[in-house]
Scaffold this active site. Structure first.
Site, short mmCIF file in Angstrom:
data_model
loop_
_atom_site.label_atom_id
_atom_site.label_comp_id
_atom_site.label_asym_id
_atom_site.label_seq_id
_atom_site.Cartn_x
_atom_site.Cartn_y
_atom_site.Cartn_z
N ARG A 185 -5.13 46.81 27.80
CA ARG A 185 -6.31 46.97 26.93
C ARG A 185 -6.30 48.40 26.42
O ARG A 185 -6.34 49.35 27.20
CB ARG A 185 -7.61 46.70 27.69
CG ARG A 185 -8.84 47.14 26.92
CD ARG A 185 -10.12 46.66 27.51
NE ARG A 185 -10.28 45.23 27.32
CZ ARG A 185 -11.43 44.57 27.55
NH1 ARG A 185 -12.50 45.22 27.95
NH2 ARG A 185 -11.51 43.26 27.36
N HIS A 207 -8.73 40.14 19.96
CA HIS A 207 -8.98 39.82 21.38
C HIS A 207 -8.56 38.36 21.62
O HIS A 207 -9.40 37.49 21.87
CB HIS A 207 -10.46 40.03 21.68
CG HIS A 207 -10.80 40.11 23.14
ND1 HIS A 207 -9.85 40.11 24.14
CD2 HIS A 207 -12.01 40.19 23.77
CE1 HIS A 207 -10.45 40.19 25.32
NE2 HIS A 207 -11.76 40.24 25.12
N GLN A 258 -9.70 36.09 24.68
CA GLN A 258 -11.08 35.63 24.63
C GLN A 258 -11.21 34.32 23.87
O GLN A 258 -11.91 33.40 24.31
CB GLN A 258 -11.94 36.71 23.95
CG GLN A 258 -13.40 36.34 23.82
CD GLN A 258 -14.07 36.24 25.18
OE1 GLN A 258 -14.00 37.17 25.97
NE2 GLN A 258 -14.73 35.12 25.47
N ASP A 284 -21.46 38.93 18.90
CA ASP A 284 -20.88 39.89 19.83
C ASP A 284 -21.65 41.18 19.67
O ASP A 284 -22.46 41.33 18.74
CB ASP A 284 -19.37 40.06 19.51
CG ASP A 284 -18.65 40.96 20.52
OD1 ASP A 284 -19.20 41.21 21.61
OD2 ASP A 284 -17.54 41.42 20.20
N CYS A 331 -18.85 36.64 23.88
CA CYS A 331 -17.77 36.98 24.81
C CYS A 331 -18.27 37.76 26.03
O CYS A 331 -17.59 37.80 27.05
CB CYS A 331 -16.67 37.75 24.09
SG CYS A 331 -17.20 39.39 23.51
N ARG A 370 -12.18 32.39 30.93
CA ARG A 370 -11.19 33.47 30.79
C ARG A 370 -10.14 33.34 31.88
O ARG A 370 -8.94 33.53 31.66
CB ARG A 370 -11.87 34.85 30.89
CG ARG A 370 -12.83 35.19 29.76
CD ARG A 370 -12.11 35.38 28.44
NE ARG A 370 -11.09 36.41 28.52
CZ ARG A 370 -11.31 37.72 28.42
NH1 ARG A 370 -12.54 38.16 28.20
NH2 ARG A 370 -10.32 38.60 28.50
N1 CP Z 1 -15.25 39.66 27.12
C1 CP Z 1 -14.53 40.64 27.69
O1 CP Z 1 -13.37 40.92 27.32
O2 CP Z 1 -15.18 41.27 28.71
P1 CP Z 1 -14.72 42.59 29.45
O3 CP Z 1 -14.82 43.72 28.47
O4 CP Z 1 -15.70 42.73 30.58
O5 CP Z 1 -13.30 42.42 29.92
N1 NVA Z 2 -16.11 43.68 20.46
C1 NVA Z 2 -16.24 44.16 21.82
C2 NVA Z 2 -15.69 43.15 22.77
C3 NVA Z 2 -15.85 43.49 24.21
C4 NVA Z 2 -15.26 42.47 25.12
C5 NVA Z 2 -15.55 45.50 21.97
O1 NVA Z 2 -14.46 45.68 21.41
O2 NVA Z 2 -16.09 46.37 22.65
#
Ligand code: CP
Ligand code: NVA
Length: 308
Positions: free
Chosen positions: A105, A132, A135, A223, A262, A290
């Site tokens: 990530r 993502h 997700q 989101d 998400c 997930r």
């Molecule tokens: N939805 C998601 O990716 O959650 P986290 O940021 O907690 O991993």
């Molecule tokens: N759009 C959000 C998703 C988190 C899981 C971000 O990038 O922070």
């Protein structure tokens, strides 16, 4: 030697390929509910690099790998030499000598692609600013459990044009969904996202009207208004507020529409608690999935496509 199978974006797949991964995800979930944990990835080691915060991705990949008989290494960008300017490509080359796969990530999608290009082991996208994909695998799985096939359904996205939306645009294109993006002019799709939308032959459309967008929706998604890496939180909250998913807004969709997010949710900002905790919300099933979806993704990168 077969090419290394990375999981970087839904746009890299055909519908048939994603279908196989989704079918495996459903099968692995059913097995787990029967108390069975087939050790399909026995002795494999997954390195997980988190350059940004995470709860779901971090825990579900870790637990998923253990359930498959494998092991994990949890690393953060700031404790690696990455934070002292070792390149992402050199990091990938070195990690490829130690572990069997990497899940990462990080904000920069270019860096993700650079890592994948240099790695001789599979690299999985655990979220970038661009997309993502893990997700949306869980989201599709969740819709299928609650309502059946997503082919041809109408999806409404309310709010910011972010990474989760990008992966949904790619999924909508593959699965022939109608996707209506309701967003303010200031947070409309950027050039890269617009290019992705243009490739969908009109399946994906953008509007500034949060209420009209909801007509005939089967699935409503939102989101956070402030993604990781966004700096303008106060102004975002102000400009995005007409897109808050309230019960009143949900009532504009089909009566049996379901609601996804998400998570993490910012209650009172992008969604109100009555919707998040209400009967149309499937957000905690989505979070659970997930785990199951990513177990299937992990199997796929190692060339396992079905349960024997
Ligand atoms: N939805 C998601 O990716 O959650 P986290 O940021 O907690 O991993
Ligand atoms: N759009 C959000 C998703 C988190 C899981 C971000 O990038 O922070």
């Amino acid at each position: 030697m077969a090419a290394t199978q990375h999981f970087l974006d839904l746009g890299q797949f055909t519908k048939e390929e994603l279908r196989k991964i989704l079918d495996l995800a459903h099968a692995l979930k059913a097995k787990l509910k029967e108390g069975e944990k087939p050790p399909l990835l026995k002795d494999k080691v997954l390195a997980m690099i988190f350059d940004r915060e995470s709860t779901r991705t971090r825990v579900s990949f870790d637990v998923g790998m253990r359930q498959l008989g494998g092991q994990t290494l949890m690393l953060t960008g700031d404790e690696m030499q990455l934070s002292r300017d070792e390149t992402i490509a050199d990091t990938a080359r070195v990690m490829s000598r130690y572990v069997d796969a990497i899940m990462i990530r990080l904000l920069s999608h270019d860096d993700l692609e650079e890592m994948a290009a240099a790695a001789t082991i599979p690299v999985i996208n655990g979220l970038t600013r661009f997309s993502h994909p893990c997700q949306i695998m869980a989201d599709i799985m969740t819709y299928e459990e609650h309502r059946g096939s997503i082919e041809g359904i109408k999806i409404v996205w309310q709010g910011d044009s972010n990474n989760v939306l990008m992966s949904w645009i790619q999924a909508a294109n593959l699965f022939n969904c109608e996707l209506k993006i309701a967003c303010p002019e200031q947070y409309k799709p950027n050039q890269a996202m617009q290019a992705e939308i243009n490739a969908t032959n009109g399946r994906v459309q953008v509007t500034q009207d949060p209420v009209a967008a909801m007509k005939d929706a089967d699935l409503v998604i939102t989101d956070t208004w402030v993604s990781m890496g966004d700096l303008d939180a106060t102004i975002r909250r102000e400009i995005l507020s007409p897109h808050r998913v309230t019960q009143e807004l949900m009532d504009e969709a089909k009566p049996d529409a379901i609601f996804m997010h998400c998570l993490p949710a910012h209650r009172g900002d992008e969604v109100t608690s009555d919707v998040l905790d209400g009967p149309q919300s499937v957000v905690f099933d989505e979070a659970e999935n997930r785990l199951h979806a990513q177990k299937a993704v992990l199997c796929w990168v190692f060339g396992i496509e079905e349960l024997k």
